[in-house]
Scaffold this motif. Sequence first.
Motif, PDB file in Angstrom:
ATOM      1  N   SER A 192      90.588  73.631  41.802  1.00 24.01           N
ATOM      2  CA  SER A 192      90.531  72.323  41.717  1.00 24.01           C
ATOM      3  C   SER A 192      91.288  71.888  43.190  1.00 24.01           C
ATOM      4  O   SER A 192      91.101  70.805  43.621  1.00 24.01           O
ATOM      5  CB  SER A 192      91.539  71.782  40.761  1.00 24.01           C
ATOM      6  OG  SER A 192      92.835  72.136  40.909  1.00 24.01           O
ATOM      7  N   LEU A 193      91.946  72.671  43.855  1.00 22.59           N
ATOM      8  CA  LEU A 193      92.564  72.444  45.418  1.00 22.59           C
ATOM      9  C   LEU A 193      91.371  72.207  46.370  1.00 22.59           C
ATOM     10  O   LEU A 193      91.905  71.731  47.341  1.00 22.59           O
ATOM     11  CB  LEU A 193      93.688  73.572  45.538  1.00 22.59           C
ATOM     12  CG  LEU A 193      94.643  73.720  44.662  1.00 22.59           C
ATOM     13  CD1 LEU A 193      95.756  74.971  45.041  1.00 22.59           C
ATOM     14  CD2 LEU A 193      95.490  72.427  44.737  1.00 22.59           C
ATOM     15  N   LEU A 194      90.348  72.822  46.289  1.00 28.55           N
ATOM     16  CA  LEU A 194      89.076  72.962  47.274  1.00 28.55           C
ATOM     17  C   LEU A 194      88.720  71.437  47.369  1.00 28.55           C
ATOM     18  O   LEU A 194      88.437  70.579  46.628  1.00 28.55           O
ATOM     19  CB  LEU A 194      88.041  73.801  46.896  1.00 28.55           C
ATOM     20  CG  LEU A 194      88.353  75.356  46.921  1.00 28.55           C
ATOM     21  CD1 LEU A 194      87.266  76.199  46.372  1.00 28.55           C
ATOM     22  CD2 LEU A 194      88.772  75.899  48.157  1.00 28.55           C
ATOM     23  N   ARG A 195      88.348  70.969  48.801  1.00 27.15           N
ATOM     24  CA  ARG A 195      87.729  69.821  48.979  1.00 27.15           C
ATOM     25  C   ARG A 195      86.471  70.264  49.824  1.00 27.15           C
ATOM     26  O   ARG A 195      86.231  71.208  50.257  1.00 27.15           O
ATOM     27  CB  ARG A 195      88.767  68.876  49.886  1.00 27.15           C
ATOM     28  CG  ARG A 195      90.247  68.617  49.221  1.00 27.15           C
ATOM     29  CD  ARG A 195      89.931  67.757  48.089  1.00 27.15           C
ATOM     30  NE  ARG A 195      91.249  67.686  47.350  1.00 27.15           N
ATOM     31  CZ  ARG A 195      91.392  67.892  46.226  1.00 27.15           C
ATOM     32  NH1 ARG A 195      90.235  68.565  45.490  1.00 27.15           N
ATOM     33  NH2 ARG A 195      92.471  67.463  45.508  1.00 27.15           N
ATOM     34  N   ASP A 196      85.703  69.164  49.828  1.00 24.75           N
ATOM     35  CA  ASP A 196      84.573  69.396  50.599  1.00 24.75           C
ATOM     36  C   ASP A 196      84.901  69.775  52.175  1.00 24.75           C
ATOM     37  O   ASP A 196      85.802  69.160  52.734  1.00 24.75           O
ATOM     38  CB  ASP A 196      83.801  67.762  50.742  1.00 24.75           C
ATOM     39  CG  ASP A 196      83.221  67.402  49.606  1.00 24.75           C
ATOM     40  OD1 ASP A 196      83.027  68.120  48.599  1.00 24.75           O
ATOM     41  OD2 ASP A 196      82.667  66.156  49.712  1.00 24.75           O
ATOM     42  N   GLY A 197      83.775  70.833  52.330  1.00 22.60           N
ATOM     43  CA  GLY A 197      84.010  71.283  53.868  1.00 22.60           C
ATOM     44  C   GLY A 197      85.206  72.219  54.092  1.00 22.60           C
ATOM     45  O   GLY A 197      85.232  72.999  55.210  1.00 22.60           O
ATOM     46  N   ASP A 198      85.895  72.563  53.027  1.00 18.49           N
ATOM     47  CA  ASP A 198      86.879  73.743  53.268  1.00 18.49           C
ATOM     48  C   ASP A 198      86.375  74.979  53.576  1.00 18.49           C
ATOM     49  O   ASP A 198      85.045  75.188  53.136  1.00 18.49           O
ATOM     50  CB  ASP A 198      87.394  73.796  51.562  1.00 18.49           C
ATOM     51  CG  ASP A 198      89.026  72.767  51.854  1.00 18.49           C
ATOM     52  OD1 ASP A 198      88.893  72.076  52.694  1.00 18.49           O
ATOM     53  OD2 ASP A 198      89.480  72.743  50.693  1.00 18.49           O
ATOM     54  N   THR A 199      87.033  76.103  53.933  1.00 17.11           N
ATOM     55  CA  THR A 199      86.822  77.403  54.232  1.00 17.11           C
ATOM     56  C   THR A 199      87.262  78.211  53.004  1.00 17.11           C
ATOM     57  O   THR A 199      88.512  78.040  52.942  1.00 17.11           O
ATOM     58  CB  THR A 199      87.131  77.858  55.583  1.00 17.11           C
ATOM     59  OG1 THR A 199      86.579  76.919  56.475  1.00 17.11           O
ATOM     60  CG2 THR A 199      86.829  79.222  55.777  1.00 17.11           C
ATOM     61  N   VAL A 200      86.428  79.106  52.721  1.00 16.17           N
ATOM     62  CA  VAL A 200      86.831  80.033  51.574  1.00 16.17           C
ATOM     63  C   VAL A 200      86.577  81.467  51.896  1.00 16.17           C
ATOM     64  O   VAL A 200      85.382  81.857  52.224  1.00 16.17           O
ATOM     65  CB  VAL A 200      85.987  79.692  50.218  1.00 16.17           C
ATOM     66  CG1 VAL A 200      86.635  80.651  49.136  1.00 16.17           C
ATOM     67  CG2 VAL A 200      86.439  78.129  49.796  1.00 16.17           C
ATOM     68  N   MET A 201      87.587  82.179  51.732  1.00 16.35           N
ATOM     69  CA  MET A 201      87.304  83.610  52.367  1.00 16.35           C
ATOM     70  C   MET A 201      87.183  84.466  51.015  1.00 16.35           C
ATOM     71  O   MET A 201      88.314  84.331  49.960  1.00 16.35           O
ATOM     72  CB  MET A 201      88.633  84.388  53.144  1.00 16.35           C
ATOM     73  CG  MET A 201      88.697  85.539  53.481  1.00 16.35           C
ATOM     74  SD  MET A 201      87.352  85.815  54.860  1.00 16.35           S
ATOM     75  CE  MET A 201      88.308  86.521  56.076  1.00 16.35           C
ATOM     76  N   ILE A 202      86.466  85.200  50.874  1.00 17.45           N
ATOM     77  CA  ILE A 202      85.996  86.041  49.529  1.00 17.45           C
ATOM     78  C   ILE A 202      86.192  87.611  50.012  1.00 17.45           C
ATOM     79  O   ILE A 202      85.217  87.926  50.854  1.00 17.45           O
ATOM     80  CB  ILE A 202      84.925  85.482  49.038  1.00 17.45           C
ATOM     81  CG1 ILE A 202      84.983  84.236  48.474  1.00 17.45           C
ATOM     82  CG2 ILE A 202      84.652  86.585  47.630  1.00 17.45           C
ATOM     83  CD1 ILE A 202      83.528  83.351  48.044  1.00 17.45           C
ATOM     84  N   GLY A 203      86.929  88.191  49.363  1.00 15.23           N
ATOM     85  CA  GLY A 203      87.026  89.833  49.777  1.00 15.23           C
ATOM     86  C   GLY A 203      86.465  90.389  48.781  1.00 15.23           C
ATOM     87  O   GLY A 203      85.688  90.071  47.950  1.00 15.23           O
TER      88      GLY A 203
END
Length: 98
Positions: A12-23
């Motif tokens: 719910s903290l994510l906003r449009d255009g955010d960067t998400v790092m997935i390990g």
Amino acid sequence: MMQIASTDDSVSLLRDGDTVMIGGSNGGHAVPETLLEALERRFQRQNFPQQLLTALYSRGAWESRQMRRLVVGESGLLKHVVCGALVDFAGNSACITS
């Protein structure tokens, strides 16, 4: 003070255009499947967030079936996917087209 948040609260903290790092690690181990599922749920319910930049830290993240569904199946969720290699479960090179 450290707090533990649910996966739904976290996405719910994510906003449009955010960067998400997935390990993860080779073989799809240690990939945050429940977090990816929560992200998919939120997008399906709210059509939000959109146009995320997703950085896959390792080949193992791509080997996650959930990650593949997000990349291939949820139009508008991801804008770019940045990674070192895309390989399928058999070790063959994979390709994403849009």
